[in-house]
Design a protein around this motif. Structure first.
Motif, PDB file in Angstrom:
ATOM      1  N   ARG A 162       0.826  -1.210   0.000  1.00  9.47           N
ATOM      2  CA  ARG A 162       0.000   0.000   0.000  1.00  9.47           C
ATOM      3  C   ARG A 162       0.860   1.259   0.000  1.00  9.47           C
ATOM      4  N   HIS A 163       1.968   1.226   0.709  1.00 10.51           N
ATOM      5  CA  HIS A 163       2.825   2.416   0.792  1.00 10.51           C
ATOM      6  C   HIS A 163       3.518   2.746  -0.525  1.00 10.51           C
ATOM      7  N   ILE A 164       3.790   1.744  -1.341  1.00  9.41           N
ATOM      8  CA  ILE A 164       4.523   2.026  -2.589  1.00  9.41           C
ATOM      9  C   ILE A 164       3.600   2.318  -3.775  1.00  9.41           C
ATOM     10  N   MET A 165       2.298   2.285  -3.547  1.00 11.17           N
ATOM     11  CA  MET A 165       1.365   2.601  -4.627  1.00 11.17           C
ATOM     12  C   MET A 165       1.509   4.062  -5.033  1.00 11.17           C
ATOM     13  N   ARG A 172      -3.616   5.528  -6.916  1.00 13.48           N
ATOM     14  CA  ARG A 172      -4.574   5.771  -5.833  1.00 13.48           C
ATOM     15  C   ARG A 172      -5.784   6.556  -6.335  1.00 13.48           C
ATOM     16  N   GLU A 173      -5.504   7.592  -7.135  1.00 16.92           N
ATOM     17  CA  GLU A 173      -6.582   8.431  -7.654  1.00 16.92           C
ATOM     18  C   GLU A 173      -7.514   7.630  -8.570  1.00 16.92           C
ATOM     19  N   LYS A 174      -6.910   6.825  -9.419  1.00 17.08           N
ATOM     20  CA  LYS A 174      -7.707   5.995 -10.331  1.00 17.08           C
ATOM     21  C   LYS A 174      -8.547   4.985  -9.553  1.00 17.08           C
ATOM     22  N   SER A 175      -7.949   4.384  -8.530  1.00 17.75           N
ATOM     23  CA  SER A 175      -8.682   3.383  -7.754  1.00 17.75           C
ATOM     24  C   SER A 175      -9.811   4.021  -6.951  1.00 17.75           C
ATOM     25  N   ALA A 202     -11.803   6.563  -7.803  1.00 16.04           N
ATOM     26  CA  ALA A 202     -12.968   6.751  -8.674  1.00 16.04           C
ATOM     27  C   ALA A 202     -13.649   5.411  -8.956  1.00 16.04           C
ATOM     28  N   ALA A 203     -12.859   4.384  -9.209  1.00 13.16           N
ATOM     29  CA  ALA A 203     -13.414   3.058  -9.496  1.00 13.16           C
ATOM     30  C   ALA A 203     -14.104   2.481  -8.266  1.00 13.16           C
ATOM     31  N   LEU A 204     -13.497   2.657  -7.084  1.00 14.63           N
ATOM     32  CA  LEU A 204     -14.096   2.147  -5.851  1.00 14.63           C
ATOM     33  C   LEU A 204     -15.435   2.826  -5.579  1.00 14.63           C
ATOM     34  N   THR A 205     -15.511   4.125  -5.819  1.00 16.95           N
ATOM     35  CA  THR A 205     -16.770   4.848  -5.612  1.00 16.95           C
ATOM     36  C   THR A 205     -17.874   4.261  -6.488  1.00 16.95           C
ATOM     37  N   ARG A 206     -17.556   3.938  -7.738  1.00 16.20           N
ATOM     38  CA  ARG A 206     -18.558   3.324  -8.623  1.00 16.20           C
ATOM     39  C   ARG A 206     -19.009   1.963  -8.085  1.00 16.20           C
ATOM     40  N   GLN A 207     -18.069   1.170  -7.582  1.00 10.79           N
ATOM     41  CA  GLN A 207     -18.421  -0.151  -7.047  1.00 10.79           C
ATOM     42  C   GLN A 207     -19.278  -0.027  -5.787  1.00 10.79           C
ATOM     43  N   LEU A 208     -18.931   0.909  -4.906  1.00 10.55           N
ATOM     44  CA  LEU A 208     -19.709   1.088  -3.684  1.00 10.55           C
ATOM     45  C   LEU A 208     -21.107   1.616  -3.990  1.00 10.55           C
ATOM     46  N   ASP A 209     -21.213   2.501  -4.974  1.00 12.64           N
ATOM     47  CA  ASP A 209     -22.543   2.972  -5.401  1.00 12.64           C
ATOM     48  C   ASP A 209     -23.379   1.815  -5.935  1.00 12.64           C
ATOM     49  N   ALA A 210     -22.754   0.922  -6.703  1.00  9.80           N
ATOM     50  CA  ALA A 210     -23.463  -0.242  -7.232  1.00  9.80           C
ATOM     51  C   ALA A 210     -23.922  -1.159  -6.094  1.00  9.80           C
ATOM     52  N   SER A 231     -11.195   6.647   5.327  1.00  7.85           N
ATOM     53  CA  SER A 231      -9.961   5.977   4.921  1.00  7.85           C
ATOM     54  C   SER A 231      -8.741   6.821   5.259  1.00  7.85           C
ATOM     55  N   THR A 232      -7.629   6.137   5.509  1.00  7.19           N
ATOM     56  CA  THR A 232      -6.338   6.805   5.662  1.00  7.19           C
ATOM     57  C   THR A 232      -5.751   7.013   4.270  1.00  7.19           C
ATOM     58  N   THR A 233      -4.595   7.639   4.201  1.00  7.22           N
ATOM     59  CA  THR A 233      -3.990   7.934   2.895  1.00  7.22           C
ATOM     60  C   THR A 233      -3.553   6.676   2.150  1.00  7.22           C
ATOM     61  N   THR A 234      -3.345   5.570   2.851  1.00 10.63           N
ATOM     62  CA  THR A 234      -2.895   4.355   2.166  1.00 10.63           C
ATOM     63  C   THR A 234      -4.023   3.351   1.918  1.00 10.63           C
ATOM     64  N   GLU A 235      -5.192   3.584   2.476  1.00 12.80           N
ATOM     65  CA  GLU A 235      -6.316   2.674   2.271  1.00 12.80           C
ATOM     66  C   GLU A 235      -7.057   3.012   0.982  1.00 12.80           C
ATOM     67  N   PRO A 236      -7.839   2.070   0.453  1.00 12.51           N
ATOM     68  CA  PRO A 236      -8.728   2.414  -0.655  1.00 12.51           C
ATOM     69  C   PRO A 236      -9.587   3.607  -0.209  1.00 12.51           C
ATOM     70  N   ASN A 237      -9.674   4.618  -1.048  1.00 17.58           N
ATOM     71  CA  ASN A 237     -10.256   5.907  -0.655  1.00 17.58           C
ATOM     72  C   ASN A 237     -11.786   5.861  -0.627  1.00 17.58           C
ATOM     73  N   THR A 238     -12.340   5.888   0.581  1.00 13.73           N
ATOM     74  CA  THR A 238     -13.794   5.870   0.755  1.00 13.73           C
ATOM     75  C   THR A 238     -14.404   7.267   0.797  1.00 13.73           C
ATOM     76  N   ARG A 239     -13.592   8.296   0.875  1.00 13.65           N
ATOM     77  CA  ARG A 239     -14.112   9.651   1.080  1.00 13.65           C
ATOM     78  C   ARG A 239     -15.000  10.156  -0.065  1.00 13.65           C
ATOM     79  N   PRO A 240     -14.634   9.941  -1.339  1.00 20.96           N
ATOM     80  CA  PRO A 240     -15.548  10.378  -2.401  1.00 20.96           C
ATOM     81  C   PRO A 240     -16.914   9.695  -2.309  1.00 20.96           C
TER      82      PRO A 240
END
Length: 197
Positions: A20-23, A28-31, A33-41, A56-65
């Motif tokens: 996660r740290h080396i991503m 991260r930004e791309k993931s 947007a994609a995660l938000t679409r999956q969570l909406d679904a 989410s923290t800075t290294t986790e999949p971003n749940t904030r959007p």
């Protein structure tokens, strides 16, 4: 927890933390947007109007959007707040939500505390994880908050762990207190899993 299981978990967590740290920031930004679409679904699939999620923290999949969009659409989103006794309090996410540093240096929301049982009223739980295996077992980061929460719920709603795509693995080390999940959500897909026994 046995020493062997503890050692296995520690080694796997260290590997996952390093990945996660080396991503890259772009990945991260791309993931996010994609995660938000999956969570909406996922919300749409369950017809959920009330969910729990996590900041989410800075290294986790971003749940904030996802959280921001859900709140703006009028969904009730509960966010966890850690307590000294190992339980989670909950508060309702707001559009202008403020944050503080929680017990372990992780971001936590400011808001009215609703108590540990508030999460029992949600239609869907979205929780963090280090990894999830194909049998439905979730491995967290070792503090046990979500295992304790899930283990105390008589009729838990569907529970989905948020992970990166490569964190769905064949098997995770497990101990008696570890709790299974209904599925996993990654930036690429929603995976329904058998509840481990």
């Amino acid at each position: 927890m046995s020493d062997a299981i503890d050692d296995e978990k520690r080694a796997l967590r260290a590997d996952l933390r390093e990945r996660r740290h080396i991503m890259s920031d772009a990945a991260r930004e791309k993931s996010a947007a994609a995660l938000t679409r999956q969570l909406d679904a996922l919300l749409e699939r369950f017809g959920a109007t009330s969910v729990s999620c996590f900041l989410s923290t800075t290294t986790e999949p971003n749940t904030r959007p996802f959280i921001n969009a859900a709140v703006s659409r009028g969904l009730r989103v509960l966010l966890p707040i850690t307590r000294e006794d190992g339980l989670l309090d909950w508060t309702v996410a707001t559009a202008d939500g403020s944050e503080i540093e929680g017990l372990f240096g992780l971001p936590e929301p400011l808001g009215e505390l609703l108590g540990p049982i508030a999460v029992g009223d949600v239609d869907l739980m979205i929780i963090p994880a280090a990894a999830v295996d194909v049998s439905g077992m979730r491995m967290g980061w070792g503090r046990g908050y979500f295992d304790k929460t899930l283990g105390s719920m008589r009729d838990a709603p569907p529970v989905y762990a948020v992970i990166f795509d490569d964190e769905l693995v064949d098997a995770v080390p497990r101990d008696v207190h570890d709790q299974p999940v209904t599925g996993a959500v990654t930036p690429a897909r929603i995976v329904d899993l058998p509840l481990a026994t």
